[in-house]
Design an enzyme around this catalytic site. Structure first.
Site, PDB file in Angstrom:
ATOM      1  N   HIS A  17     -21.656  14.701   6.643  1.00  0.00           N
ATOM      2  CA  HIS A  17     -22.206  16.036   6.871  1.00  0.00           C
ATOM      3  C   HIS A  17     -23.388  15.976   7.841  1.00  0.00           C
ATOM      4  O   HIS A  17     -23.535  16.845   8.709  1.00  0.00           O
ATOM      5  CB  HIS A  17     -22.657  16.654   5.544  1.00  0.00           C
ATOM      6  CG  HIS A  17     -21.542  16.897   4.583  1.00  0.00           C
ATOM      7  ND1 HIS A  17     -21.047  18.153   4.309  1.00  0.00           N
ATOM      8  CD2 HIS A  17     -20.807  16.040   3.835  1.00  0.00           C
ATOM      9  CE1 HIS A  17     -20.058  18.055   3.432  1.00  0.00           C
ATOM     10  NE2 HIS A  17     -19.901  16.778   3.127  1.00  0.00           N
ATOM     11  N   ASP A 109     -25.510  23.678   5.405  1.00  0.00           N
ATOM     12  CA  ASP A 109     -24.202  23.126   5.068  1.00  0.00           C
ATOM     13  C   ASP A 109     -23.473  24.060   4.105  1.00  0.00           C
ATOM     14  O   ASP A 109     -24.068  24.614   3.179  1.00  0.00           O
ATOM     15  CB  ASP A 109     -24.391  21.743   4.432  1.00  0.00           C
ATOM     16  CG  ASP A 109     -23.109  20.951   4.359  1.00  0.00           C
ATOM     17  OD1 ASP A 109     -22.236  21.319   3.549  1.00  0.00           O
ATOM     18  OD2 ASP A 109     -22.972  19.972   5.112  1.00  0.00           O
ATOM     19  N   GLN A 334     -17.551   2.570  16.269  1.00  0.00           N
ATOM     20  CA  GLN A 334     -16.218   3.188  16.267  1.00  0.00           C
ATOM     21  C   GLN A 334     -15.882   3.944  17.551  1.00  0.00           C
ATOM     22  O   GLN A 334     -14.754   3.852  18.048  1.00  0.00           O
ATOM     23  CB  GLN A 334     -16.064   4.111  15.058  1.00  0.00           C
ATOM     24  CG  GLN A 334     -14.674   4.754  14.977  1.00  0.00           C
ATOM     25  CD  GLN A 334     -14.286   5.117  13.580  1.00  0.00           C
ATOM     26  OE1 GLN A 334     -14.092   4.244  12.733  1.00  0.00           O
ATOM     27  NE2 GLN A 334     -14.170   6.405  13.314  1.00  0.00           N
ATOM     28  N   HIS A 349      -8.127   6.829   7.353  1.00  0.00           N
ATOM     29  CA  HIS A 349      -8.036   7.599   6.112  1.00  0.00           C
ATOM     30  C   HIS A 349      -7.917   9.094   6.385  1.00  0.00           C
ATOM     31  O   HIS A 349      -7.666   9.873   5.486  1.00  0.00           O
ATOM     32  CB  HIS A 349      -9.255   7.318   5.235  1.00  0.00           C
ATOM     33  CG  HIS A 349     -10.564   7.714   5.857  1.00  0.00           C
ATOM     34  ND1 HIS A 349     -10.915   7.373   7.151  1.00  0.00           N
ATOM     35  CD2 HIS A 349     -11.616   8.426   5.364  1.00  0.00           C
ATOM     36  CE1 HIS A 349     -12.118   7.846   7.414  1.00  0.00           C
ATOM     37  NE2 HIS A 349     -12.559   8.490   6.363  1.00  0.00           N
ATOM     38  N   TRP A 352     -12.315  13.995   8.251  1.00  0.00           N
ATOM     39  CA  TRP A 352     -12.319  14.916   9.391  1.00  0.00           C
ATOM     40  C   TRP A 352     -13.069  14.365  10.594  1.00  0.00           C
ATOM     41  O   TRP A 352     -12.636  14.508  11.735  1.00  0.00           O
ATOM     42  CB  TRP A 352     -12.882  16.274   8.997  1.00  0.00           C
ATOM     43  CG  TRP A 352     -12.791  17.272  10.124  1.00  0.00           C
ATOM     44  CD1 TRP A 352     -13.804  17.994  10.681  1.00  0.00           C
ATOM     45  CD2 TRP A 352     -11.606  17.652  10.848  1.00  0.00           C
ATOM     46  NE1 TRP A 352     -13.340  18.803  11.696  1.00  0.00           N
ATOM     47  CE2 TRP A 352     -11.981  18.605  11.819  1.00  0.00           C
ATOM     48  CE3 TRP A 352     -10.260  17.269  10.776  1.00  0.00           C
ATOM     49  CZ2 TRP A 352     -11.074  19.178  12.709  1.00  0.00           C
ATOM     50  CZ3 TRP A 352      -9.351  17.839  11.664  1.00  0.00           C
ATOM     51  CH2 TRP A 352      -9.760  18.780  12.607  1.00  0.00           C
ATOM     52  N   ASN A 353     -14.205  13.712  10.388  1.00  0.00           N
ATOM     53  CA  ASN A 353     -14.941  13.168  11.527  1.00  0.00           C
ATOM     54  C   ASN A 353     -14.112  12.124  12.269  1.00  0.00           C
ATOM     55  O   ASN A 353     -14.048  12.128  13.504  1.00  0.00           O
ATOM     56  CB  ASN A 353     -16.273  12.560  11.071  1.00  0.00           C
ATOM     57  CG  ASN A 353     -17.275  13.619  10.654  1.00  0.00           C
ATOM     58  OD1 ASN A 353     -17.208  14.767  11.096  1.00  0.00           O
ATOM     59  ND2 ASN A 353     -18.205  13.247   9.800  1.00  0.00           N
ATOM     60  N   SER A 354     -13.454  11.237  11.530  1.00  0.00           N
ATOM     61  CA  SER A 354     -12.619  10.213  12.169  1.00  0.00           C
ATOM     62  C   SER A 354     -11.416  10.841  12.866  1.00  0.00           C
ATOM     63  O   SER A 354     -11.022  10.419  13.961  1.00  0.00           O
ATOM     64  CB  SER A 354     -12.145   9.190  11.133  1.00  0.00           C
ATOM     65  OG  SER A 354     -13.208   8.366  10.701  1.00  0.00           O
ATOM     66  N   GLU A 357     -12.566  12.328  16.069  1.00  0.00           N
ATOM     67  CA  GLU A 357     -12.840  11.275  17.048  1.00  0.00           C
ATOM     68  C   GLU A 357     -11.543  10.768  17.669  1.00  0.00           C
ATOM     69  O   GLU A 357     -11.464  10.570  18.886  1.00  0.00           O
ATOM     70  CB  GLU A 357     -13.604  10.127  16.378  1.00  0.00           C
ATOM     71  CG  GLU A 357     -15.042  10.469  16.037  1.00  0.00           C
ATOM     72  CD  GLU A 357     -15.733   9.406  15.207  1.00  0.00           C
ATOM     73  OE1 GLU A 357     -16.932   9.575  14.932  1.00  0.00           O
ATOM     74  OE2 GLU A 357     -15.078   8.411  14.827  1.00  0.00           O
ATOM     75  N   ASP A 373     -10.245  16.131   1.683  1.00  0.00           N
ATOM     76  CA  ASP A 373      -9.397  16.880   2.619  1.00  0.00           C
ATOM     77  C   ASP A 373      -8.460  15.986   3.422  1.00  0.00           C
ATOM     78  O   ASP A 373      -7.703  16.473   4.269  1.00  0.00           O
ATOM     79  CB  ASP A 373     -10.272  17.699   3.576  1.00  0.00           C
ATOM     80  CG  ASP A 373     -11.230  16.829   4.390  1.00  0.00           C
ATOM     81  OD1 ASP A 373     -11.351  15.617   4.104  1.00  0.00           O
ATOM     82  OD2 ASP A 373     -11.877  17.370   5.307  1.00  0.00           O
ATOM     83  N   GLN A 374      -8.487  14.681   3.161  1.00  0.00           N
ATOM     84  CA  GLN A 374      -7.725  13.740   3.991  1.00  0.00           C
ATOM     85  C   GLN A 374      -6.219  14.006   3.998  1.00  0.00           C
ATOM     86  O   GLN A 374      -5.597  13.939   5.069  1.00  0.00           O
ATOM     87  CB  GLN A 374      -8.030  12.303   3.542  1.00  0.00           C
ATOM     88  CG  GLN A 374      -9.482  11.900   3.749  1.00  0.00           C
ATOM     89  CD  GLN A 374      -9.892  10.703   2.918  1.00  0.00           C
ATOM     90  OE1 GLN A 374      -9.044   9.949   2.424  1.00  0.00           O
ATOM     91  NE2 GLN A 374     -11.192  10.500   2.743  1.00  0.00           N
TER      92      GLN A 374
END
Length: 453
Positions: A17, A109, A334, A349, A352-354, A357, A373-374
């Site tokens: 976050h 947030d 990364q 996994h 969301w951030n990954s 990206e 959420d994955q």
């Protein structure tokens, strides 16, 4: 720009976050706003400036004393964080007023919706920031409204529902907190309560971009004043307009980074499988052994991030057995890795951030989701954006080595692999366009800034 173009930004105290909201601060600072980024911490320090002089980081206590375990009880943790923030904000706001830079709004947030009333009590605008995509928020919204019944288990495979502009979903595609509500009752309440007062917010921000969720966007914009401002990936990996925005704020100059990049430099283009499951996912030992076997038997080069607390789960003598075929590290840069020409796919996994990206850097993906959420992100990654495949798990969620090998080959080779790579490149271009001058997210950020100028 008028005096007082100053905002308070309050992320939930978790890296997934803090990262996107701090990146948003950089974009706002580049447009002339002043930001105070309030970070809840177990070891608060005095306020300090970031590399950008317009951003002040203001650490505050999470309400726990030294020696206390903050995450033993989630309700207790959230209550103490709320109390700490409410006790800190009055003086912070008053000090800003006395300094001649009064705040105009609180950007908070979505998991802390009570901050809207706090903002309004000070006469400030309240802007909610969703660090998750609309595809997930829409599902929580229907649960909140009572228009969708939560299934009792995630292991069913029959079609359950189709939300506006969604593909048909099974229980296995839904956020885990919905299908395992008895295991995560407190978290389910938090994620659903994100929508509790959204009809009263002044502006709704989301870390996504218009083209990525184009059909769904029309629906959410009919409900709320929405601005998509993502992807919140450092500028030098996208539009390159902010020369100082090269990373998320962590030092990249250490031996582990050099080891990663030197190893990748020795490999052919598109030849390496990169694996990382984020900072929270913990694989069971049997799954770790199966994944290790699948990678070894695939014959592919691979770079695998295994946290130091997880290395004991690797097979005995595994590092020696794989030799030059694999490199196992406890941490990696990364973004630099994903941007490297040797990377052929990203086994992720699907946090969301990954996921963002991977999309932003045009890397084909293999989704191996675990919770939160994955699963939903993985569903869209495979079936909507078509930039990868999701591994097929058994009834208990276990993924066999043969499935790891099959997924790697499907993405790295053959006609489907070519189509996946083509789609990945398309989304990379669209992500860059979104944050470039005149792009959809750039326009949204400008619109947001204009509200306080």
């Amino acid at each position: 720009m008028r005096e007082g173009s100053h905002l308070i930004v309050l992320p939930f105290p978790g890296q997934g976050h803090i990262t996107p909201m701090s990146q948003f601060c950089k974009r706002l600072a580049s447009k002339g706003l002043k930001l105070t980024l309030v970070l809840v911490s177990d070891k608060p320090s005095p306020p300090y400036k970031t590399e950008h002089d317009s951003i002040t980081v203001f650490p505050i206590s999470n309400g726990f004393q030294e020696g206390e375990e903050p995450l033993q009880d989630l309700d207790d943790y959230m209550e103490r964080v709320e109390t700490s923030i409410k006790n800190t904000l009055p003086k912070l706001v008053e000090d800003m007023k006395l300094s001649g830079n009064p705040p105009r709004a609180i950007v908070y947030d979505s998991t802390m919706p009570w901050l809207l009333d706090v903002a309004h009590s000070y006469g400030l605008s309240g802007a909610v920031f969703f660090t998750q995509p609309w595809l997930v928020t829409a599902i929580y919204y229907h649960v909140f409204k009572g228009s969708f019944s939560v299934p009792s288990t995630k292991y069913g495979h029959s079609t359950l529902a189709s939300f506006p502009s969604f593909p048909m979903l099974t229980a296995n595609d839904l956020p885990s907190f919905l299908c395992e509500s008895s295991s995560y009752p407190n978290i389910l309440r938090i994620v659903v309560d994100q929508l509790s007062n959204i009809d009263r917010v002044d502006i709704v921000l989301c870390n996504t971009f218009d083209k990525l969720e184009e059909k769904l966007l029309k629906w959410v914009q009919s409900l709320w004043p929405v601005l998509n401002i993502g992807p919140t990936v450092p500028s030098m990996y996208l539009d390159k307009r902010l020369s100082e925005d090269k990373n998320y704020g962590f030092s990249l100059f250490n031996a582990k980074v050099a080891e990663c990049m030197e190893w990748l430099n020795s490999k052919e283009p598109n030849s390496v499988v990169y694996l990382s499951f984020g900072s929270l996912v913990i694989l069971k030992e049997d799954q770790m052994l199966e994944l290790a076997a699948g990678l070894k038997q695939s014959g592919r080069f691979f770079l695998w991030v295994v946290r130091e607390t997880e290395t004991h789960k690797l097979p005995r003598n595994y590092v020696e057995e794989i030799g030059e075929k694999g490199l196992i590290v406890s941490w990696s840069p990364q973004l630099d890795v994903l941007a490297h020409k040797s990377i052929g796919c990203f086994l992720t996994h699907c946090g969301w951030n990954s996921t963002l990206e991977g999309l932003s850097l045009g890397v084909p993906m293999i989704g191996m989701p675990h919770w939160t959420d994955q699963p939903t992100n993985a569903k869209f990654m495979q079936d909507v954006w078509k930039v990868g495949v999701r591994v097929k798990a058994e009834g208990d969620g276990f993924v066999r080595r043969e499935e790891i090998m099959r997924s790697v080959e499907e993405v790295m080779e053959g006609e489907k692999g070519k189509e996946i790579r083509k789609n990945a490149e398309k989304w990379k271009v669209l992500a860059q366009e979104a944050v470039s001058e005149g792009g959809s997210s750039d326009k949204s950020i400008n619109e947001f800034v204009s509200m306080f100028c």
